[in-house]
Write a protein that holds these residues in place. Structure first.
Motif, PDB file in Angstrom:
ATOM      1  N   TYR A   1       0.832  -1.197   0.000  1.00  0.00           N
ATOM      2  CA  TYR A   1       0.000   0.000   0.000  1.00  0.00           C
ATOM      3  C   TYR A   1       0.871   1.252   0.000  1.00  0.00           C
ATOM      4  O   TYR A   1       1.886   1.322   0.687  1.00  0.00           O
ATOM      5  CB  TYR A   1      -0.882   0.040   1.251  1.00  0.00           C
ATOM      6  CG  TYR A   1      -2.127  -0.804   1.176  1.00  0.00           C
ATOM      7  CD1 TYR A   1      -3.231  -0.380   0.444  1.00  0.00           C
ATOM      8  CD2 TYR A   1      -2.206  -2.008   1.858  1.00  0.00           C
ATOM      9  CE1 TYR A   1      -4.382  -1.151   0.382  1.00  0.00           C
ATOM     10  CE2 TYR A   1      -3.348  -2.794   1.810  1.00  0.00           C
ATOM     11  CZ  TYR A   1      -4.439  -2.354   1.072  1.00  0.00           C
ATOM     12  OH  TYR A   1      -5.567  -3.119   1.025  1.00  0.00           O
ATOM     13  N   LEU A   2       0.442   2.257  -0.760  1.00  0.00           N
ATOM     14  CA  LEU A   2       0.895   3.627  -0.587  1.00  0.00           C
ATOM     15  C   LEU A   2      -0.254   4.316   0.129  1.00  0.00           C
ATOM     16  O   LEU A   2      -1.205   4.789  -0.489  1.00  0.00           O
ATOM     17  CB  LEU A   2       1.189   4.290  -1.939  1.00  0.00           C
ATOM     18  CG  LEU A   2       2.285   3.644  -2.780  1.00  0.00           C
ATOM     19  CD1 LEU A   2       2.397   4.330  -4.136  1.00  0.00           C
ATOM     20  CD2 LEU A   2       3.621   3.706  -2.045  1.00  0.00           C
ATOM     21  N   LEU A   3      -0.191   4.331   1.448  1.00  0.00           N
ATOM     22  CA  LEU A   3      -1.356   4.701   2.253  1.00  0.00           C
ATOM     23  C   LEU A   3      -1.809   6.133   2.012  1.00  0.00           C
ATOM     24  O   LEU A   3      -3.008   6.402   1.877  1.00  0.00           O
ATOM     25  CB  LEU A   3      -1.053   4.478   3.732  1.00  0.00           C
ATOM     26  CG  LEU A   3      -0.922   3.008   4.157  1.00  0.00           C
ATOM     27  CD1 LEU A   3      -0.443   2.915   5.596  1.00  0.00           C
ATOM     28  CD2 LEU A   3      -2.243   2.278   3.984  1.00  0.00           C
ATOM     29  N   ALA A   4      -0.875   7.074   1.972  1.00  0.00           N
ATOM     30  CA  ALA A   4      -1.260   8.476   1.812  1.00  0.00           C
ATOM     31  C   ALA A   4      -1.937   8.724   0.472  1.00  0.00           C
ATOM     32  O   ALA A   4      -2.791   9.598   0.347  1.00  0.00           O
ATOM     33  CB  ALA A   4      -0.044   9.382   1.972  1.00  0.00           C
ATOM     34  N   GLU A   5      -1.571   7.920  -0.535  1.00  0.00           N
ATOM     35  CA  GLU A   5      -2.121   8.118  -1.886  1.00  0.00           C
ATOM     36  C   GLU A   5      -3.249   7.154  -2.215  1.00  0.00           C
ATOM     37  O   GLU A   5      -3.858   7.262  -3.276  1.00  0.00           O
ATOM     38  CB  GLU A   5      -0.997   7.957  -2.923  1.00  0.00           C
ATOM     39  CG  GLU A   5       0.077   9.032  -2.869  1.00  0.00           C
ATOM     40  CD  GLU A   5       1.054   8.840  -1.727  1.00  0.00           C
ATOM     41  OE1 GLU A   5       1.671   9.832  -1.310  1.00  0.00           O
ATOM     42  OE2 GLU A   5       1.194   7.690  -1.233  1.00  0.00           O
ATOM     43  N   ASP A   6      -3.502   6.178  -1.344  1.00  0.00           N
ATOM     44  CA  ASP A   6      -4.528   5.163  -1.578  1.00  0.00           C
ATOM     45  C   ASP A   6      -4.255   4.413  -2.890  1.00  0.00           C
ATOM     46  O   ASP A   6      -5.145   4.181  -3.709  1.00  0.00           O
ATOM     47  CB  ASP A   6      -5.927   5.780  -1.603  1.00  0.00           C
ATOM     48  CG  ASP A   6      -7.024   4.734  -1.403  1.00  0.00           C
ATOM     49  OD1 ASP A   6      -6.718   3.664  -0.830  1.00  0.00           O
ATOM     50  OD2 ASP A   6      -8.164   4.971  -1.831  1.00  0.00           O
TER      51      ASP A   6
ATOM     52  N   ILE B   1       6.768  13.311   8.753  1.00  0.00           N
ATOM     53  CA  ILE B   1       6.997  12.101   7.964  1.00  0.00           C
ATOM     54  C   ILE B   1       5.761  11.193   7.996  1.00  0.00           C
ATOM     55  O   ILE B   1       5.394  10.587   6.977  1.00  0.00           O
ATOM     56  CB  ILE B   1       8.240  11.342   8.474  1.00  0.00           C
ATOM     57  CG1 ILE B   1       9.489  12.197   8.267  1.00  0.00           C
ATOM     58  CG2 ILE B   1       8.383  10.003   7.765  1.00  0.00           C
ATOM     59  CD1 ILE B   1       9.801  12.546   6.827  1.00  0.00           C
ATOM     60  N   LYS B   2       5.108  11.102   9.137  1.00  0.00           N
ATOM     61  CA  LYS B   2       3.878  10.303   9.211  1.00  0.00           C
ATOM     62  C   LYS B   2       2.836  10.825   8.227  1.00  0.00           C
ATOM     63  O   LYS B   2       2.157  10.044   7.554  1.00  0.00           O
ATOM     64  CB  LYS B   2       3.319  10.329  10.630  1.00  0.00           C
ATOM     65  CG  LYS B   2       4.082   9.468  11.623  1.00  0.00           C
ATOM     66  CD  LYS B   2       3.429   9.542  13.002  1.00  0.00           C
ATOM     67  CE  LYS B   2       4.160   8.674  14.017  1.00  0.00           C
ATOM     68  NZ  LYS B   2       3.564   8.766  15.367  1.00  0.00           N
ATOM     69  N   THR B   3       2.713  12.141   8.144  1.00  0.00           N
ATOM     70  CA  THR B   3       1.741  12.719   7.214  1.00  0.00           C
ATOM     71  C   THR B   3       2.120  12.400   5.772  1.00  0.00           C
ATOM     72  O   THR B   3       1.261  12.066   4.948  1.00  0.00           O
ATOM     73  CB  THR B   3       1.659  14.240   7.405  1.00  0.00           C
ATOM     74  OG1 THR B   3       1.243  14.515   8.743  1.00  0.00           O
ATOM     75  CG2 THR B   3       0.658  14.859   6.441  1.00  0.00           C
ATOM     76  N   ILE B   4       3.426  12.488   5.462  1.00  0.00           N
ATOM     77  CA  ILE B   4       3.882  12.175   4.104  1.00  0.00           C
ATOM     78  C   ILE B   4       3.593  10.724   3.749  1.00  0.00           C
ATOM     79  O   ILE B   4       3.155  10.410   2.637  1.00  0.00           O
ATOM     80  CB  ILE B   4       5.389  12.479   3.980  1.00  0.00           C
ATOM     81  CG1 ILE B   4       5.628  13.991   4.001  1.00  0.00           C
ATOM     82  CG2 ILE B   4       5.976  11.867   2.715  1.00  0.00           C
ATOM     83  CD1 ILE B   4       7.089  14.385   4.088  1.00  0.00           C
TER      84      ILE B   4
END
Length: 253
Positions: free
Chosen positions: A12-17, A239-242
């Motif tokens: 997963y790329l979580l921030a980008e879904d 970094i968590k947000t990124i």
């Protein structure tokens, strides 16, 4: 469904879904690529973006969430190119992202000079060591060492491909900063923004983000530093947000 080969996995790329195909023995992206994807200027509505040394397509995938422009990735290693193609198809991004299997040094002739608004690259960082000192894994050796392209190759080709006034963004090691600026100016790229990334407070920077403009005027800005870990050895909030976006709250719940 997506076809996975050998030890490949679908991450997963979580921030980008989004999802991306990775392999521990072939190629897995690093934080450096994610940081570059967030650092580089992007035209929002339209434009032509080119990513060199694209690996498994991590940078084009993330950039697709920041722009409606057309994105092209160039990768010389066929196995990595194939991984990127399958990831793009899995995320239904074929209309926005195009992949080219080829040598970046041939791209100006193949794609045309001065065609792109933005060129990004996460290049090999290290000079080519003696064969006996190279990583025995060919995929990793090519990705990390200047075996198939040098720093000057990357900057020269990027300058040839970008439009006048267009932007070139790189991620590299701070120890190469003088070389990068020298090569940028040699090839008509004026450094405009620099950001240093530190493992944590009190440590030396280990990552450099730099952006230049083709035929730009001298006006260099040093951006606030980025710290990866806090004193508890956990990712900082930035970094968590990124990495996780709004999903970090769900992960902590």
């Amino acid at each position: 469904m997506v076809k996975l080969i050998g030890d490949e996995r679908l991450d997963y790329l979580l921030a980008e879904d989004l999802r991306i195909i990775q392999s521990p023995t072939v190629f897995s992206f690093s934080l450096d690529a994610v940081l570059l994807s967030r650092f580089a200027y992007m035209p929002i509505k339209k434009g032509n973006i080119l990513d060199l040394c694209t690996g498994n397509g991590i940078i084009p995938l993330i950039l697709s969430t920041r722009t409606n422009g057309k994105i092209t990735g160039v990768e010389i290693q066929e196995r990595l190119y194939d991984m990127a193609m399958r990831s793009i198809a899995y995320n239904n991004l074929e209309q926005q992202i195009n992949m080219i299997h080829g040598d970046l040094k041939e791209m100006p002739k193949q794609l045309g000079y001065g065609k792109y608004d933005v060129v990004t690259c996460n290049p090999p960082y290290f000079a080519t060591p003696h064969k006996g000192n190279q990583n025995p894994n060919e995929y990793l050796a090519i990705a990390r060492h200047e075996i198939l392209c040098t720093l000057e190759d990357v900057i020269r080709v990027s300058s040839q491909l970008v439009k006048q006034g267009g932007k070139i963004a790189l991620v590299h090691r701070p120890g190469r900063l003088a070389d990068i600026i020298e090569q940028m100016r040699k090839h008509r790229v004026e450094p405009k923004r620099i950001q240093l990334v530190y493992p944590k407070q009190g440590k030396e920077a280990n990552t450099l983000l730099i952006e230049g403009i083709k035929d730009g005027h001298a006006d260099l800005k040093l951006l606030p530093p980025v710290f990866v870990y806090n004193h508890d050895n956990e990712y900082t909030k930035e970094i968590k947000t990124i990495l996780y976006g709004d999903k970090q709250e769900d992960m902590q719940a």
